[in-house]
Design an enzyme around this catalytic site. Structure first.
Site: not given
Length: 502
Positions: A263, A300
């Protein structure tokens, strides 16, 4: 529980020091010395993981589920120490760490329940048809099987939920894969306490010692050695685009390439549609500012991009500016993250119009707010690069068609959000086919910060949000990253995996 910070690595049940060391840089309290990881320690951990794999992969789902529950129990037994050390190292408030600890233990228990139920195995059976013409059919049985030792990289922004015993570790252990964790140097003491919890659960449940190892890592060499080790069969990573892409390339360049589930970055665009903006613009601005500054913007899923019509922008910008100016300075997770935020904010301020350009110093951060047009955004790739921290960019369009063109020009994202009312449905309907190709999660009338841990969650997306658009790092579907389908043809029942026997 009184917790002593050893400053050592955990390799297959043994606490090991080393010749080199590094010193932590806590937000408060005293710095501590920690042993530095080496390629030799990585090899020792990987060898132990491989030695443990056959026995661990053969354990029953019930035994592995009990093991995951035991890890959760051991983490809770160390709750006070985790909160104290975690707050010292990261500057995160105690309430945030307590909540994150609950998420971490909740993930472990969710995977325990998931593997007890067993549907994830996707078992299939085509019975033999010996009399079929013109050719008989053999007996075919398929099941998902664990892939082997997995490397997990601790994340800077989640010292618990995405680190030592976080979602990647929980999913891999649930699948039947031993795990080697590279701890993050921003919170090494916190990582060590959680590693002790895993070690205690291993001993209590009688699991092979090599099923888990934890290596402190303050250098790139440790991470490189881990992803290149021939016994490692997959990697879970949460971090920067630059670092993740470098590790991804190493995985792909191996003699035996392996999957890298990284990620890497996302600006998480939010499209404010005209009717919603006219009806509740101030409310949307305040909600955006709150989401943008939550945890100093160190998520995120931070909604760093807001898209709206230019003729409606002034009022929303005024409301957002007021809310962001009132936001207090917040301590960032590390000195390096704080410096990267300042550098990134300055870089974007040279390319877009700065509405709020705060003075920041040391490890604290205040919000930044910028604006540009959709033409400027699409012409300058740097405007779409993530700045990790409380930075928001407002992009204005003149028409609905320009909004659609902007959506089509976006890179892959973790999330995409629609702020809309019923009267905006026609425009939302045009945007939806684009957004579902751009993001792993599409929201309406909410904010993307806050990722539910559940069966239906997808936390991933097309590159550069992640390196594997078909995977998620949150939710029970995450277990599929560490499994592979195996078909058994005419295999005697005594030789089949236990979950395939009649």
């Amino acid at each position: 529980m009184n917790q002593h910070i050893r400053g050592q690595h955990l390799i297959a049940g043994d606490w090991i020091g080393g010749e080199g060391s590094f010193r932590s840089s806590p937000a408060s309290g005293s710095a501590r010395d920690f042993a530095s990881g080496t390629a030799a320690l990585v090899d020792q951990a990987a060898q132990a993981a491989e030695a443990a794999f056959a026995d661990y992969a053969a354990t029953t789902r019930t035994a592995r589920a009990d093991f995951l529950d035991a890890i959760a129990d051991q983490i809770e037994a160390r709750a006070d120490a985790i909160t104290r050390v975690g707050s010292e190292e990261t500057g995160l408030p105690e309430a945030r760490l307590q909540g994150e600890r609950g998420r971490t233990t909740g993930q472990l228990r969710l995977f325990a329940a998931h593997i007890r139920e067993g549907a994830y195995l996707d078992r299939r059976h085509d019975a033999a048809m010996p009399d079929r013409q013109p050719l008989p059919r053999p007996d075919l049985r398929m099941i998902q099987r664990p892939i082997g030792p997995v490397a997990v990289f601790g994340a800077s922004n989640f010292p618990l939920a995405f680190s030592t015993a976080g979602g990647d570790t929980a999913a891999a252990l649930a699948a039947g894969c031993p795990v080697v964790v590279k701890g993050h140097p921003a919170h090494p003491g916190t990582g060590q306490i959680v590693a002790e919890a895993v070690d205690a659960a291993i001993r209590d449940c009688g699991m092979p010692a090599g099923v888990f190892s934890f290596i402190h890592g303050d250098t790139h060499e440790v991470g490189q050695a881990l992803v290149q080790h021939p016994l490692i069969k997959a990697v879970g990573f949460t971090g920067s685009l630059r670092g993740g892409r470098a590790l991804f390339d190493l995985c792909a360049a191996r003699p035996e390439p392996i999957p890298f589930f990284g990620e890497l970055g996302s600006v998480n665009p939010c499209f404010v549609l005209p009717q919603a903006l006219a009806a509740r613009g101030a409310q949307i601005a305040e909600g955006w500012a709150a989401s943008l500054t939550m945890g100093a913007g160190q998520f995120c899923t931070n909604p760093g991009l807001l898209v709206l019509h230019r003729d409606q922008a002034d009022d929303l910008l005024a409301a957002a500016t007021a809310a962001l100016r009132n936001a207090p300075a917040q301590v960032m997770l590390s000195d390096g993250i704080a410096e990267a935020y300042r550098t990134g904010a300055a870089r974007l301020a040279d390319r877009a119009t700065a509405v709020i350009r705060p003075e920041t110093d040391g490890r604290t951060a205040r919000p930044s707010l910028l604006r540009c047009t959709s033409e400027e955004y699409l012409a300058d790739h740097a405007l779409g690069e993530e700045v990790f921290g409380p930075l928001g960019l407002v992009v204005t369009v003149d028409t609905d068609d320009q909004m659609l063109t902007l959506a089509q020009g976006l890179e892959g994202q973790l999330t995409a959000t629609l702020q809309m009312d019923d009267a905006d449905t026609d425009l939302a309907r045009r945007l939806m086919p684009v957004l579902e190709r751009k993001a792993g999660r599409v929201l309406a009338n909410g904010w993307p910060t806050g990722v539910e841990v559940s069966d239906a969650m997808v936390h991933g997306g097309p590159y550069p949000a992640s390196t594997n658009f078909g995977a998620t790092s949150v939710g029970t579907l995450a277990i599929r990253r560490f499994l592979r389908p195996v078909c058994f043809q005419n295999i005697p029942e005594a030789l089949l995996p236990g979950d395939l026997r009649d």
